[in-house]
Design an enzyme around this catalytic site. Structure first.
Site, short mmCIF file in Angstrom:
data_model
loop_
_atom_site.label_atom_id
_atom_site.label_comp_id
_atom_site.label_asym_id
_atom_site.label_seq_id
_atom_site.Cartn_x
_atom_site.Cartn_y
_atom_site.Cartn_z
N GLU A 187 72.17 54.14 83.83
CA GLU A 187 70.85 53.65 83.11
C GLU A 187 71.47 53.42 81.59
O GLU A 187 72.13 54.39 80.95
CB GLU A 187 69.52 54.70 83.05
N ASP B 87 72.58 57.06 89.51
CA ASP B 87 72.01 56.21 88.44
C ASP B 87 73.02 55.65 87.37
O ASP B 87 73.72 56.77 87.09
CB ASP B 87 70.93 56.93 87.86
N GLU C 30 69.90 59.54 95.25
CA GLU C 30 69.88 58.54 94.09
C GLU C 30 71.38 58.63 93.31
O GLU C 30 71.48 59.86 92.89
CB GLU C 30 68.79 58.41 93.35
#
Length: 204
Positions: free
Chosen positions: A32, A30, A28
């Site tokens: 955010e 990310d 993953e």
């Protein structure tokens, strides 16, 4: 992806743009955006998971109001490194360090996701500021997504990050980075993760 973040009191919310594979050993990447109380800056929270293991967070203040207009957030992912960009300016590099035993996300296909969700147990000031549901609905806008594959013949040119990119990234990190897991000796008292440089890091 171009994103405009929720305005006003968005504390406790997380708006995300990320890539992820499936399963417990997923990879993953990310981006955010941690909501704020009115007048406080948004925090950009980045992370990289490899084979289900994350804990590679770096956080930045944004140098503009991300709720007033769309801004462009990009991920360059190739077999050699991952680069995170904000408005085409590099802010973070995660290199392939498999040679020293650090897993790297390159063997699992990933899909692209966007979401907004409640994370008031940790998102704003470590969870001290909770979501104010009187400010709902919280609306994030996404636009102009583009995915461009890297031509195979360009791989030799992509093995190294050029000095101009590194210099720009280092300047932005000095000015806007507020957390780097590679300097958090309290969190890793037995030693920093293998990929982290240890120069000028003091353990407590």
């Amino acid at each position: 992806m171009q994103i405009k973040l929720p305005a006003g009191d968005s504390a406790g919310t997380v708006t995300s743009f990320y890539m992820s594979s499936q399963g417990s050993n997923h990879d993953e990447i990310d981006l955010e955006f941690l909501g704020n109380v009115t007048g406080e800056p948004y925090v950009l929270h980045t992370n990289v998971y490899t084979q289900g293991q994350g804990q590679r967070e770096m956080q930045f203040y944004l140098w503009f109001d991300p709720t007033a207009a769309f801004h462009t957030y990009s991920i360059l992912w190739n077999p050699y490194y991952i680069l995170f960009y904000v408005d085409k300016m590099p802010i973070r590099l995660f290199s392939n360090e498999e040679a020293i035993g650090v897993p790297y996300p390159k063997n699992q296909a990933m899909m692209v996701y966007g979401s907004i969700w409640n994370a008031d147990d940790w998102a704003t000031q470590g969870g001290r500021v909770k979501t104010n549901w009187n400010s709902a609905p919280f609306v994030a806008s996404y636009s102009n997504f583009k995915a461009t594959p890297c031509p195979r013949q360009s791989h030799d040119l992509m093995r190294q990050v050029d000095e101009g990119t590194r210099k720009t990234m280092n300047l932005l990190q000095k000015k806007y980075m507020i957390y780097n897991y590679c300097t958090d000796t309290r969190r890793f008292p037995e030693g920093l993760p293998r990929e982290c440089p240890t120069e000028n890091v003091k353990f407590k």
